[in-house]
Design a protein around this motif. Structure first.
Motif, PDB file in Angstrom:
ATOM      1  N   ALA A  16       0.723  -1.344   0.075  1.00  0.00           N
ATOM      2  CA  ALA A  16       0.282   0.251   0.557  1.00  0.00           C
ATOM      3  C   ALA A  16       0.682   1.500   0.113  1.00  0.00           C
ATOM      4  CB  ALA A  16      -1.275   0.369   1.359  1.00  0.00           C
ATOM      5  N   ASN A  17       1.637   1.097   0.304  1.00  0.00           N
ATOM      6  CA  ASN A  17       2.594   2.294   0.829  1.00  0.00           C
ATOM      7  C   ASN A  17       4.423   2.641  -0.284  1.00  0.00           C
ATOM      8  OD1 ASN A  17       1.581   4.146   3.140  1.00  0.00           O
ATOM      9  ND2 ASN A  17       1.511   1.588   3.525  1.00  0.00           N
ATOM     10  N   GLY A  18       4.676   1.492  -0.512  1.00  0.00           N
ATOM     11  CA  GLY A  18       5.528   1.710  -1.943  1.00  0.00           C
ATOM     12  C   GLY A  18       6.965   0.882  -1.242  1.00  0.00           C
ATOM     13  N   VAL A  19       7.632   1.980  -0.261  1.00  0.00           N
ATOM     14  CA  VAL A  19       8.502   1.885  -0.025  1.00  0.00           C
ATOM     15  C   VAL A  19       8.204   1.769   1.417  1.00  0.00           C
ATOM     16  CG1 VAL A  19      10.250   2.710  -2.031  1.00  0.00           C
ATOM     17  CG2 VAL A  19       9.037   4.462   0.197  1.00  0.00           C
ATOM     18  N   GLY A  20       8.427   1.235   2.389  1.00  0.00           N
ATOM     19  CA  GLY A  20       8.948   1.281   3.878  1.00  0.00           C
ATOM     20  C   GLY A  20      10.468   1.096   4.732  1.00  0.00           C
ATOM     21  N   LYS A  21      10.720   1.630   5.805  1.00  0.00           N
ATOM     22  CA  LYS A  21      11.618   1.355   6.668  1.00  0.00           C
ATOM     23  C   LYS A  21      10.758   0.565   7.960  1.00  0.00           C
ATOM     24  CE  LYS A  21      13.775   6.446   6.541  1.00  0.00           C
ATOM     25  NZ  LYS A  21      14.397   7.045   6.982  1.00  0.00           N
ATOM     26  N   LEU A  22      11.385   0.232   9.200  1.00  0.00           N
ATOM     27  CA  LEU A  22      11.382  -0.595   9.490  1.00  0.00           C
ATOM     28  C   LEU A  22      10.252  -0.154  10.937  1.00  0.00           C
ATOM     29  CD1 LEU A  22      10.856  -3.667  11.958  1.00  0.00           C
ATOM     30  CD2 LEU A  22      13.209  -2.252  12.469  1.00  0.00           C
ATOM     31  N   ILE A  23      10.826   0.791  10.943  1.00  0.00           N
ATOM     32  CA  ILE A  23       9.474   1.641  12.235  1.00  0.00           C
ATOM     33  C   ILE A  23       8.714   2.392  11.841  1.00  0.00           C
ATOM     34  CG2 ILE A  23      10.800   4.708  11.300  1.00  0.00           C
ATOM     35  CD1 ILE A  23      10.857   5.102  14.578  1.00  0.00           C
ATOM     36  N   GLU A  24       8.104   2.767  10.023  1.00  0.00           N
ATOM     37  CA  GLU A  24       7.575   2.494   9.490  1.00  0.00           C
ATOM     38  C   GLU A  24       6.696   1.706   9.347  1.00  0.00           C
ATOM     39  OE1 GLU A  24       8.833   6.440   6.891  1.00  0.00           O
ATOM     40  OE2 GLU A  24       8.657   4.327   5.856  1.00  0.00           O
ATOM     41  N   ILE A  25       6.582   0.791   9.329  1.00  0.00           N
ATOM     42  CA  ILE A  25       5.671  -0.681   9.035  1.00  0.00           C
ATOM     43  C   ILE A  25       5.210  -0.964  10.358  1.00  0.00           C
ATOM     44  CG2 ILE A  25       6.624  -2.983   8.193  1.00  0.00           C
ATOM     45  CD1 ILE A  25       8.270  -2.277   6.762  1.00  0.00           C
ATOM     46  N   THR A  26       5.815  -0.342  11.376  1.00  0.00           N
ATOM     47  CA  THR A  26       5.035  -1.210  12.941  1.00  0.00           C
ATOM     48  C   THR A  26       4.861  -0.214  13.776  1.00  0.00           C
ATOM     49  OG1 THR A  26       7.926  -0.544  13.689  1.00  0.00           O
ATOM     50  CG2 THR A  26       7.088  -2.892  13.128  1.00  0.00           C
ATOM     51  N   TYR A  27       4.595   0.829  12.907  1.00  0.00           N
ATOM     52  CA  TYR A  27       3.763   2.538  13.788  1.00  0.00           C
ATOM     53  C   TYR A  27       2.869   2.475  14.712  1.00  0.00           C
ATOM     54  CZ  TYR A  27       1.707   7.629  13.481  1.00  0.00           C
ATOM     55  OH  TYR A  27       1.338   8.754  13.760  1.00  0.00           O
ATOM     56  N   LEU A  28       3.043   2.682  15.762  1.00  0.00           N
ATOM     57  CA  LEU A  28       1.729   1.927  16.849  1.00  0.00           C
ATOM     58  C   LEU A  28       1.982   1.413  16.520  1.00  0.00           C
ATOM     59  CD1 LEU A  28       0.527   6.062  16.161  1.00  0.00           C
ATOM     60  CD2 LEU A  28       1.491   5.703  17.958  1.00  0.00           C
ATOM     61  N   LEU A  29       2.106   0.166  16.445  1.00  0.00           N
ATOM     62  CA  LEU A  29       2.079  -1.183  16.775  1.00  0.00           C
ATOM     63  C   LEU A  29       2.702  -1.674  17.792  1.00  0.00           C
ATOM     64  CD1 LEU A  29       1.314  -2.415  13.258  1.00  0.00           C
ATOM     65  CD2 LEU A  29      -0.715  -1.824  14.406  1.00  0.00           C
ATOM     66  N   LYS A  30       1.684  -2.016  18.855  1.00  0.00           N
ATOM     67  CA  LYS A  30       2.939  -2.457  19.668  1.00  0.00           C
ATOM     68  C   LYS A  30       3.384  -3.752  19.867  1.00  0.00           C
ATOM     69  CE  LYS A  30       0.619   0.230  23.210  1.00  0.00           C
ATOM     70  NZ  LYS A  30      -0.800   0.298  24.533  1.00  0.00           N
ATOM     71  N   ASN A  31       4.379  -4.137  20.159  1.00  0.00           N
ATOM     72  CA  ASN A  31       5.578  -5.033  20.898  1.00  0.00           C
ATOM     73  C   ASN A  31       5.510  -6.418  19.547  1.00  0.00           C
ATOM     74  OD1 ASN A  31       5.410  -5.369  22.999  1.00  0.00           O
ATOM     75  ND2 ASN A  31       2.533  -6.116  23.142  1.00  0.00           N
ATOM     76  N   THR A  32       5.842  -5.800  18.092  1.00  0.00           N
ATOM     77  CA  THR A  32       6.149  -5.746  17.130  1.00  0.00           C
ATOM     78  C   THR A  32       7.528  -5.828  16.159  1.00  0.00           C
ATOM     79  OG1 THR A  32       5.050  -4.129  15.567  1.00  0.00           O
ATOM     80  CG2 THR A  32       3.391  -6.005  16.702  1.00  0.00           C
ATOM     81  N   LYS A  33       8.144  -5.155  16.965  1.00  0.00           N
ATOM     82  CA  LYS A  33       8.776  -4.928  15.894  1.00  0.00           C
ATOM     83  C   LYS A  33      10.462  -5.851  15.733  1.00  0.00           C
ATOM     84  CE  LYS A  33       9.408   0.137  16.950  1.00  0.00           C
ATOM     85  NZ  LYS A  33      10.734   1.476  17.580  1.00  0.00           N
ATOM     86  N   THR A  34      10.668  -6.684  17.468  1.00  0.00           N
ATOM     87  CA  THR A  34      11.313  -7.925  17.209  1.00  0.00           C
ATOM     88  C   THR A  34      11.134  -8.651  15.912  1.00  0.00           C
ATOM     89  OG1 THR A  34      11.644  -7.880  19.082  1.00  0.00           O
ATOM     90  CG2 THR A  34      12.856  -9.266  18.272  1.00  0.00           C
ATOM     91  N   LEU A  35       9.973  -8.851  15.995  1.00  0.00           N
ATOM     92  CA  LEU A  35       8.652  -9.743  14.951  1.00  0.00           C
ATOM     93  C   LEU A  35       9.384  -9.566  13.934  1.00  0.00           C
ATOM     94  CD1 LEU A  35       7.384 -12.662  13.949  1.00  0.00           C
ATOM     95  CD2 LEU A  35       5.565 -11.328  14.270  1.00  0.00           C
ATOM     96  N   VAL A  36       8.640  -8.467  13.388  1.00  0.00           N
ATOM     97  CA  VAL A  36       9.530  -8.105  11.857  1.00  0.00           C
ATOM     98  C   VAL A  36      10.774  -7.426  11.462  1.00  0.00           C
ATOM     99  CG1 VAL A  36       9.203  -5.807  10.594  1.00  0.00           C
ATOM    100  CG2 VAL A  36       6.563  -6.505  12.103  1.00  0.00           C
ATOM    101  N   THR A  37      11.299  -7.806  12.561  1.00  0.00           N
ATOM    102  CA  THR A  37      13.138  -7.147  12.304  1.00  0.00           C
ATOM    103  C   THR A  37      13.569  -8.347  11.502  1.00  0.00           C
ATOM    104  OG1 THR A  37      13.281  -5.605  13.561  1.00  0.00           O
ATOM    105  CG2 THR A  37      15.219  -6.366  13.143  1.00  0.00           C
ATOM    106  N   GLU A  38      13.424 -10.206  12.296  1.00  0.00           N
ATOM    107  CA  GLU A  38      13.593 -11.510  11.774  1.00  0.00           C
ATOM    108  C   GLU A  38      12.360 -11.649  10.866  1.00  0.00           C
ATOM    109  OE1 GLU A  38      16.014 -12.916  14.335  1.00  0.00           O
ATOM    110  OE2 GLU A  38      15.977 -11.018  14.416  1.00  0.00           O
ATOM    111  N   THR A  39      11.426 -11.300  10.292  1.00  0.00           N
ATOM    112  CA  THR A  39      10.587 -11.713   9.603  1.00  0.00           C
ATOM    113  C   THR A  39      11.648 -10.743   7.945  1.00  0.00           C
ATOM    114  OG1 THR A  39       8.471 -12.215  10.714  1.00  0.00           O
ATOM    115  CG2 THR A  39       8.431 -11.675   8.584  1.00  0.00           C
TER     116      THR A  39
END
Length: 403
Positions: free
Chosen positions: A215-238
């Motif tokens: 939906a957004n074309g390009v994204g950083k980790l901090i943007e993908i996990t924006y206001l989504l609690k407890n997801t940074k570690t999971l998204v980083t590993e994925t």
């Protein structure tokens, strides 16, 4: 990070973001309502907001993705069980096909691993749940209205119980009546065919990544996990796994490193309809992450209705304007539905906007459609910056101001 990542020019990055956001809108295929559903499914969420200075945010955002949008579409799609209401980074309308990916948050709240605003009064929650089970769909006003202090607001305990039951997934909003939520038991709201199995951690991580990047074309980790609690570690590993398998790639743009889906890069071969102008909602998906908007489009935006009046720079409710692939202006506005007049309190052009005559022609063209959307028949332009634009615009298009 890999040293052979692709470099995108700033204009290419902007184009990729806009085409991924489906802006400018293209002609839809099929019914107008189906085009609305397609937009919601593609974007992943549409934020809900109660402010209606122009039109409620969800209607405004969808109007800009579907020129044939009608405000009744969302409730029709909810009734057809194609769309449901829950939480993205904020209260939102979400596509029903993605329902199972709301379960991790619901389970985390139900188990106490993730906190919600209100304390859980389990006895009261059970009582509220039992009433809805036996009586059918109910609103907050159908319960005790006596409020208790919560921050700056008074909120009835039963309303808090409803919110808790909703957030943990026991209740869903079956419809809205005059914008009041009508709650029912989840099992009675969900379509029988929907997948209700909880995603694995990897499935959830992949969903968050692909849903955002599509939906957004390009994204950083901090943007993908924006206001989504407890997801940074999971998204980083994925992301690491997806990078290894070529399911995402890294690009360099706007002096930053971004992730992108390989298939999204093909959008760069498509033309961008630059002549089309869009008057955007402050809550539009394109704009909601302000730092990202500043980095990619060089457009510093703040919704100033939450700012004290003496500190406002651009006005109470300023609408960003997209034209020629850029965010080129902002328009402090209000729709007077009683007199059917659209008040532009101040139209401020960005310093980078040079083709003001072409911009004026595009704004005139879009305002004719926008007026119909907000049920107004005339425009009153109070002030522009630079001031010379007002005289030019009013003299060039007098019919817009004389209706």
């Amino acid at each position: 990070m890999s040293s052979n990542k692709e470099n995108l020019s700033l204009q290419e990055a902007q184009k990729l973001v806009l085409l991924s956001q489906r802006l400018p809108a293209s002609k839809s295929v099929g019914t107008a309502r189906n085009a609305t559903l397609t937009a919601i499914e593609h974007l992943g969420y549409i934020q809900i907001d109660t402010i209606s200075v122009i039109e409620r945010a969800h209607h405004h955002t969808l109007y800009n993705r579907n020129p044939s949008y009608q405000v009744g579409h969302i409730q029709e799609l909810i009734a057809d069980k194609k769309v449901y209401e829950y939480w993205a980074h904020a209260a939102s309308f979400l596509p029903m096909v993605d329902f199972r990916f709301s379960l991790p948050r619901k389970h985390a709240i139900a188990s106490g691993k993730q906190k919600h605003w209100f304390k859980q009064d389990t006895k009261l929650m059970a009582s509220v749940m039992e009433r809805i089970k036996s009586e059918g769909p109910l609103m907050a006003k159908d319960f005790d209205k006596k409020g208790v202090k919560f921050g700056e607001w008074k909120t009835a305990p039963t309303k808090q119980a409803l919110a808790n039951l909703f957030m943990q997934g026991d209740l869903m909003i079956t419809k809205r009546a005059n914008f009041h939520k009508v709650y029912d038991v989840t099992e009675r709201v969900l379509p029988s065919t929907i997948n209700t199995t909880s995603p694995t951690e990897e499935e959830y991580g992949r969903f968050l990544i692909t849903n955002y990047l599509r939906a957004n074309g390009v994204g950083k980790l901090i943007e993908i996990t924006y206001l989504l609690k407890n997801t940074k570690t999971l998204v980083t590993e994925t992301l690491k796994k997806m990078l290894v398998h070529g399911e995402v790639v890294q690009v360099r743009a706007a002096d930053s490193d971004y992730y992108v889906l390989p298939e999204s890069l093909e959008l760069l071969n498509k033309p961008l309809a630059r002549k089309k102008l869009h008057i955007l909602s402050p809550f539009d998906n394109l704009l909601i992450q302000r730092k990202r908007t500043s980095a990619i489009f060089g457009f510093d935006y703040l919704l100033e209705c939450y700012v004290p009046q003496h500190k406002r720079k651009f006005g109470y409710f300023s609408l960003p304007i997209l034209w020629n692939g850029q965010l080129v202006a902002r328009m402090d506005s209000k729709a007077d539905r009683k007199d059917k007049v659209f008040h532009i309190h101040e139209l401020t052009l960005e310093a980078s906007l040079k083709n003001t005559e072409e911009f004026a022609a595009a704004l005139y063209k879009e305002l004719q459609f926008f007026l119909k959307f907000i049920k107004c028949t005339a425009v009153r332009l109070h002030k522009t910056s630079p001031t010379s634009f007002q005289e030019y615009f009013e003299q060039s298009y007098p019919e817009l101001f004389s209706k």
